[in-house]
Structures are given as structure tokens and as C-alpha cells.
Motif scaffolding. Structure first.
Motif, PDB file in Angstrom:
ATOM      1  N   THR A   1     -49.336  21.596  48.969  1.00 48.28           N
ATOM      2  CA  THR A   1     -48.666  22.274  47.855  1.00 48.28           C
ATOM      3  C   THR A   1     -48.212  21.353  46.738  1.00 48.28           C
ATOM      4  N   ARG A   2     -48.041  20.073  47.027  1.00 48.68           N
ATOM      5  CA  ARG A   2     -47.531  19.150  46.007  1.00 48.68           C
ATOM      6  C   ARG A   2     -48.680  18.442  45.299  1.00 48.68           C
TER       7      ARG A   2
ATOM      8  N   THR B   1     -44.278  20.967  58.021  1.00 46.90           N
ATOM      9  CA  THR B   1     -43.789  20.760  56.654  1.00 46.90           C
ATOM     10  C   THR B   1     -44.615  19.698  55.949  1.00 46.90           C
TER      11      THR B   1
ATOM     12  N   LEU C   1     -35.826  16.560  55.148  1.00 49.93           N
ATOM     13  CA  LEU C   1     -36.903  17.483  54.766  1.00 49.93           C
ATOM     14  C   LEU C   1     -36.360  18.811  54.256  1.00 49.93           C
TER      15      LEU C   1
ATOM     16  N   LEU D   1     -34.867  18.195  50.720  1.00 50.34           N
ATOM     17  CA  LEU D   1     -35.798  17.872  49.646  1.00 50.34           C
ATOM     18  C   LEU D   1     -36.821  18.974  49.400  1.00 50.34           C
ATOM     19  N   TYR D   2     -37.252  19.625  50.475  1.00 47.13           N
ATOM     20  CA  TYR D   2     -38.332  20.611  50.374  1.00 47.13           C
ATOM     21  C   TYR D   2     -37.942  21.886  51.123  1.00 47.13           C
TER      22      TYR D   2
ATOM     23  N   LEU E   1     -46.726  20.101  52.578  1.00 52.58           N
ATOM     24  CA  LEU E   1     -46.491  19.249  51.410  1.00 52.58           C
ATOM     25  C   LEU E   1     -47.786  18.619  50.910  1.00 52.58           C
TER      26      LEU E   1
ATOM     27  N   ASP F   1     -38.272  25.107  50.569  1.00 52.11           N
ATOM     28  CA  ASP F   1     -39.252  26.199  50.658  1.00 52.11           C
ATOM     29  C   ASP F   1     -40.319  25.886  51.706  1.00 52.11           C
ATOM     30  N   GLU F   2     -40.868  24.663  51.638  1.00 52.79           N
ATOM     31  CA  GLU F   2     -41.899  24.281  52.597  1.00 52.79           C
ATOM     32  C   GLU F   2     -41.336  24.197  54.015  1.00 52.79           C
TER      33      GLU F   2
ATOM     34  N   ALA G   1     -45.481  12.101  50.048  1.00 52.62           N
ATOM     35  CA  ALA G   1     -44.266  12.661  50.647  1.00 52.62           C
ATOM     36  C   ALA G   1     -43.850  11.863  51.870  1.00 52.62           C
TER      37      ALA G   1
ATOM     38  N   GLN H   1     -33.700  10.477  46.186  1.00 51.29           N
ATOM     39  CA  GLN H   1     -35.030  10.981  45.834  1.00 51.29           C
ATOM     40  C   GLN H   1     -35.305  10.761  44.347  1.00 51.29           C
TER      41      GLN H   1
END
Length: 292
Positions: free
Chosen positions: A173-174, A166, A131, A134-135, A170, A137-138, A181, A218
Motif C-alpha cells: 500500500t505504501r 501488517t 506499528l 505509525l500505520y 505496507l 489502518d494497515e 517500512a 518517524q
């Protein structure tokens, strides 16, 4: 989060408790208003004192309204306030409005978590080092939320809450269908286990090679979805990897087999080649025998 517009028409408000009121705003939306003492001695035909409103959010649907009424009637106001403040901090960190559904989802989740922490109930959750890769910021925003909520309530929330929050972020925000996700993470984790079993070692999740591997997988899974897998006309590198790195090549074939079963799509030789190269890099970064 915007403050509610004034709404003083009779029958437009529902008093959930001393601190939480639901109103219908000027746009016809049901909005939850929160503030210490906001609902105290308030009647349904009274005019709200908007000076007491500290936080607010709009409900997405009637079912959200039903959930909100069930949840917020009994949830301690300090917990509601802590969660809403943490969401505001996350919005500033991520520089975006996190939408209507997130507050209720996080309130619902944290209500259970806080009760679990206070009663000493522990829940085993698999770590997800992917996590943070890959993400980032989140994951950073979720970590700040966990720390903020815990500090506000004087409790130490378990680190796995960073994973759950998270995932909530996700979903908000995605620009992806709900659950995308989570599916990606499950497939990534299965591939990691496949590699660890094939190599007979636990991978070092803190290494740069692990991060590169996760990002490569990914993008591989994204290429599968978009139908843009890597293809090459020269097979010499594929044959070289096959004969030079037989163990890593066998692991790459095991990954190929899993992906075919999970997605009903076959990897090209070029994709298998790059998985082999990444697996070979990982062989020098293990941290001990695999538990499998």
C-alpha cells in the motif's frame, strides 16, 4: 478481485489440483482461478466452467507462476480460500486494490504459519507497538485478516501474525521501495531501546506520550531522508534543555549518536532539543526498571 475472462483456447490452462487452475487470460496474463471442484476431471483442452470460479488473482511474473504451482498444489483449499477471503476484506477496509503480489506472498506465509500452529511450533517475535501507532489502518486490516483466517480454519493464530501481515500490507500500500517500512521500524526500535537503556526503565507503549514520541521520531527520520531537518537561530532553548534536563539530554545525544551511525547524518541542535523534550515527557510514563 476481478473474475477471470473466459479462456477456452487449447493449452492455455494448467490444472494444479481439483480446486485450482492457472489460465492465460485475454490480456496474456497468467491468472490463478480457484473454486471447489474447478479442476475436477478437467482436461487441458476443456472449457472451464466459470460458474465454479470463486476467487482469482493475476501472477506478476514467471517466477510467481513457479512459486504458485509449487505452493498451491499441496496447500489445502480451505486455507487458500480463507486467505483470499481475508484479503478481500482487507481491500474493503483499506478501500484500495492490494495488487497482484500480495495474494501469493500471504498464501506463502500463511501456509508455513498454519503448519507451525498445528504442530505446536512457537516462534519468538519481538512486539512492535510502534506499528499500530505509525500505520493504524494497515495494522487494523492485518488484525482482521488474522482473526478471519483463524476463524475460517478453526485455529487460533498467534498475535505476532498481525505484525507480519501488517508488513505485507505496507509493502503493497505504501509508495516506497521494498523494505523501507522495515528499515524505519528497525531504527525506531533501536531508538526506543536506546532511550529505555538511558532512562533505566521500560517505556509505557500504551501512553499518549509514547505515541507522540514515536510519531516525532518517524517524522525526524523522514526529515533526514528529505534533507529538511529542523533548524533554529536561537540557541537559548537548546542550552536551557541541556542544563535543565541533563539525563534526558544525555539520552538525546545517545539517540543522535545512533542516528549518525545508522544514516551517516548528524542531527541539528534543534532536532536534539525536541528529542530531549519528548524523552523528558517519557520519564514520568515508565512502567518499571528496564530489562537491559
Amino acid at each position: 478481485m476481478a473474475r477471470a475472462p473466459k479462456s477456452d483456447a487449447p493449452g492455455t490452462q494448467r490444472i494444479l489440483n481439483n480446486n485450482v487452475v492457472i489460465v492465460v487470460d485475454d490480456g496474456g496474463n497468467e491468472r490463478v482461478l480457484m473454486g471447489a471442484g474447478l479442476g475436477f476431471r478437467l482436461k487441458t483442452d476443456s472449457v472451464l466452467d466459470l460458474e465454479l470460479v470463486e476467487k482469482s488473482f493475476v501472477l506478476e511474473s514467471k517466477s510467481d507462476g513457479d512459486r504458485a504451482r509449487t505452493l498451491l498444489v499441496d496447500m489445502p483449499y480451505e486455507a487458500v480460500e480463507a486467505v483470499m477471503s481475508a484479503i478481500e476484506v482487507a481491500e474493503r477496509q483499506l478501500k484500495k486494490d492490494l495488487g497482484r503480489r500480495l495474494p501469493l506472498a500471504v498464501l506463502d506465509h500463511m501456509n508455513y504459519v498454519i503448519e507451525r500452529v498445528r504442530t505446536g511450533l512457537q516462534m519468538a517475535v519481538a512486539p512492535m507497538p510502534e506499528l499500530a501507532i505509525l500505520y493504524p489502518d494497515e495494522f487494523a486490516a492485518a488484525t482482521s485478516m488474522v482473526e478471519s483466517i483463524g476463524a475460517s480454519l478453526g485455529v487460533k493464530l498467534p498475535p505476532e501474525e498481525c505484525v507480519f501481515l501488517t508488513m505485507h500490507l505496507l509493502n503493497t500500500t505504501r509508495n516506497q521501495p521494498d523494505g523501507t517500512a522495515a528499515i524505519l521500524l528497525r531504527r525506531l526500535q533501536h531508538i526506543v531501546v536506546t532511550v529505555e537503556n538511558g532512562l533505566g526503565m521500560t517505556l509505557d507503549a500504551g501512553s499518549a506520550d509514547y505515541a507522540r514520541f514515536i510519531l516525532h521520531i518517524q517524522f525526524l527520520l523522514q526529515r533526514l531522508t528529505s534533507g529538511s531537518m529542523l533548524r533554529g537561530s536561537d540557541s537559548s532553548f537548546y542550552q536551557f534543555a541541556k542544563h535543565s534536563y541533563p539525563r534526558s539530554f544525555a539520552v538525546a545525544l545517545a539517540v543522535q549518536e545512533y542516528i549518525a551511525a545508522a544514516t551517516n547524518q548528524a542531527l541539528t541542535d534543534e532536532e536534539v532539543l525536541y528529542v530531549t523534550v519528548h524523552v523528558e515527557r517519557l520519564t514520568s510514563r515508565g512502567v518499571g526498571p528496564s530489562a537491559a
